[in-house]
Design an enzyme around this catalytic site. Structure first.
Site, PDB file in Angstrom:
ATOM      1  N   LYS A   1      -0.966  -9.533   3.231  1.00 31.26           N
ATOM      2  CA  LYS A   1      -0.287  -8.613   4.043  1.00 31.26           C
ATOM      3  C   LYS A   1      -1.093  -7.961   4.940  1.00 31.26           C
ATOM      4  O   LYS A   1      -2.089  -7.206   4.480  1.00 31.26           O
ATOM      5  CB  LYS A   1       1.301  -8.072   3.435  1.00 31.26           C
ATOM      6  CG  LYS A   1       1.889  -7.824   5.006  1.00 31.26           C
ATOM      7  CD  LYS A   1       2.928  -6.884   4.473  1.00 31.26           C
ATOM      8  CE  LYS A   1       3.251  -5.973   4.244  1.00 31.26           C
ATOM      9  NZ  LYS A   1       2.529  -4.703   4.805  1.00 31.26           N
TER      10      LYS A   1
ATOM     11  N   ASP B   1      -1.635  -5.991  -0.424  1.00 34.38           N
ATOM     12  CA  ASP B   1      -1.472  -5.499   0.917  1.00 34.38           C
ATOM     13  C   ASP B   1      -2.841  -5.530   0.696  1.00 34.38           C
ATOM     14  O   ASP B   1      -3.839  -4.640   0.607  1.00 34.38           O
ATOM     15  CB  ASP B   1      -0.570  -4.111   1.009  1.00 34.38           C
ATOM     16  CG  ASP B   1       0.420  -4.476   1.897  1.00 34.38           C
ATOM     17  OD1 ASP B   1       0.651  -5.212   2.952  1.00 34.38           O
ATOM     18  OD2 ASP B   1       1.292  -2.672   2.120  1.00 34.38           O
TER      19      ASP B   1
ATOM     20  N   GLU C   1       9.707  -3.339  10.003  1.00 37.25           N
ATOM     21  CA  GLU C   1      10.158  -2.233   9.560  1.00 37.25           C
ATOM     22  C   GLU C   1      10.595  -1.361  10.409  1.00 37.25           C
ATOM     23  O   GLU C   1      10.123  -1.155  11.357  1.00 37.25           O
ATOM     24  CB  GLU C   1       8.563  -1.928   8.482  1.00 37.25           C
ATOM     25  CG  GLU C   1       8.932  -0.518   7.656  1.00 37.25           C
ATOM     26  CD  GLU C   1       8.384  -0.002   7.054  1.00 37.25           C
ATOM     27  OE1 GLU C   1       6.884  -0.642   6.451  1.00 37.25           O
ATOM     28  OE2 GLU C   1       8.341   0.532   6.574  1.00 37.25           O
TER      29      GLU C   1
ATOM     30  N   GLU D   1      -1.373  -5.305   9.404  1.00 35.38           N
ATOM     31  CA  GLU D   1      -0.442  -4.593   9.731  1.00 35.38           C
ATOM     32  C   GLU D   1      -0.886  -4.946  11.644  1.00 35.38           C
ATOM     33  O   GLU D   1      -1.595  -4.236  11.478  1.00 35.38           O
ATOM     34  CB  GLU D   1       0.123  -3.157   9.424  1.00 35.38           C
ATOM     35  CG  GLU D   1       0.675  -2.763   8.377  1.00 35.38           C
ATOM     36  CD  GLU D   1       1.056  -1.183   8.154  1.00 35.38           C
ATOM     37  OE1 GLU D   1       0.681  -0.461   8.417  1.00 35.38           O
ATOM     38  OE2 GLU D   1       1.152  -1.007   6.792  1.00 35.38           O
TER      39      GLU D   1
ATOM     40  N   ASP E   1       0.844  -0.849   0.263  1.00 33.55           N
ATOM     41  CA  ASP E   1       0.204   0.114   0.090  1.00 33.55           C
ATOM     42  C   ASP E   1       0.715   1.363  -0.145  1.00 33.55           C
ATOM     43  O   ASP E   1       0.314   2.251  -0.142  1.00 33.55           O
ATOM     44  CB  ASP E   1      -1.240   0.100   1.286  1.00 33.55           C
ATOM     45  CG  ASP E   1       0.294   0.046   2.157  1.00 33.55           C
ATOM     46  OD1 ASP E   1       0.927   0.030   2.454  1.00 33.55           O
ATOM     47  OD2 ASP E   1      -0.952   0.145   3.708  1.00 33.55           O
ATOM     48  N   SER E   2       2.484   1.474  -0.164  1.00 31.75           N
ATOM     49  CA  SER E   2       2.665   2.067  -0.007  1.00 31.75           C
ATOM     50  C   SER E   2       2.747   2.400  -2.014  1.00 31.75           C
ATOM     51  O   SER E   2       3.470   3.550  -2.445  1.00 31.75           O
ATOM     52  CB  SER E   2       4.503   1.213  -0.211  1.00 31.75           C
ATOM     53  OG  SER E   2       4.390   0.299  -1.184  1.00 31.75           O
TER      54      SER E   2
HETATM   55  O1  KIV Z   1       4.058  -1.668   1.613  1.00 34.03           O
HETATM   56  C1  KIV Z   1       4.947  -1.475   1.735  1.00 34.03           C
HETATM   57  O2  KIV Z   1       5.101  -1.171   0.611  1.00 34.03           O
HETATM   58  C2  KIV Z   1       5.640  -2.156   2.362  1.00 34.03           C
HETATM   59  C3  KIV Z   1       6.918  -2.746   2.580  1.00 34.03           C
HETATM   60  C4  KIV Z   1       7.250  -1.179   3.092  1.00 34.03           C
HETATM   61  C5  KIV Z   1       6.809  -3.835   3.888  1.00 34.03           C
HETATM   62  O3  KIV Z   1       4.611  -2.631   3.605  1.00 34.03           O
END
Ligand code: KIV
Length: 267
Positions: free
Chosen positions: A115, A85, A184, A117, A46-47
């Protein structure tokens, strides 16, 4: 061991202490190129909210945006293990809502895993998703979706109480069924302790040398934003300069009447 193809290969890599390489990706062009390398696995992070959309946090990213990008990445890298994500608030409301959202990601994108968090507060969520046969990656340390609660993007787990909580959280996520854990912005010694205490692999970003693998944001490792230079980042290219130089040459050629030349024209 060859490139990772399945969830079982993560386990094998951990057992054989073979480092895992992960990179983020958001579009078809880069997915195609990554597929042609030996990189083990892709994270559709989600970056994308930061590096594609230009938001200052990942909080605004929506489920539909994640699905749009993950589906594109899957098309560009059809044989790779792709992790998508779960965006902010897509797994916080209720089990039913979480399962529907995970189901959409798996069905509409072809991703291999999701994924999320968070630590102990999300252990039950990890358990429910795993029970539905959807592999889950955990994410501890700096969890960018919680930036407003954390008060900024800083190293996590330096204080003794937070250090202990993170070690416990990691174990709870493993026990809940997570097959891999992203760490992270964590002190190297803590990331090492967590890695040694788990049987699942850890993937670090700003977490030092002793995790089971590493992940970087593709735009960062390719040097696409000259302003972004955190301590943990190694830039493997300087695409910001390369792109600006190419665009300037193109502009100069158009303005100077050198492009198109005869070889670029149709008879
Ligand atoms: O969203 C993302 O790119 C991430 C990585 C930085 C691990 O969660």
């Amino acid at each position: 061991m060859a490139r990772i193809r399945t969830i079982n290969d993560f386990k094998t890599a951990r057992e054989e202490k073979r480092p895992i390489s992960m990179v983020t990706c958001y579009d078809f062009a880069y997915a195609r190129l990554i597929e042609q390398t030996e990189i083990d696995t892709i994270l559709v992070g989600d970056s994308l909210g930061n590096v594609v959309a230009g938001y200052s946090t990942t909080v605004p990213v929506t489920l539909d945006q994640m699905i749009y990008h993950a589906e594109i990445v899957r098309r560009g890298a059809p044989s790779m293990f792709v992790i998508a994500d779960l965006p902010f608030m897509s797994y916080h409301v209720s089990v039913g809502d979480t399962m529907r959202n995970c189901g959409r990601i798996m069905k509409e994108t072809g991703a291999n895993a999701v994924k999320l968090e968070g630590g102990r507060d999300f252990a039950k969520t990890v358990e429910s998703i795993t029970k539905a046969s959807i592999p889950v990656v955990g994410h501890l340390g700096l969890t960018p979706q919680s930036v407003h609660k954390l008060g900024g993007f800083s190293v996590q787990g330096r204080e003794e109480d937070k250090r202990r909580i993170m070690i416990e959280d990691a174990k709870m996520l493993e026990d809940a069924g997570a097959f891999c854990l992203v760490l992270e912005m964590v002190p190297e010694a803590l990331a090492r302790e967590i890695t040694e205490s788990l049987s699942i692999p850890t993937i670090g970003i700003g977490a030092g040398r002793f995790t089971s693998g590493q992940v970087l944001v593709i735009n960062d490792l390719l040097g696409m934003d000259e302003r972004f230079k955190p301590k943990f980042l190694k830039k493997y290219a300087n695409l910001a300069d390369t792109v600006k130089t190419a665009l300037t040459s193109y502009h100069d050629d158009v303005v100077g009447g050198r492009f198109p030349a005869e070889e670029h024209t149709f008879k």
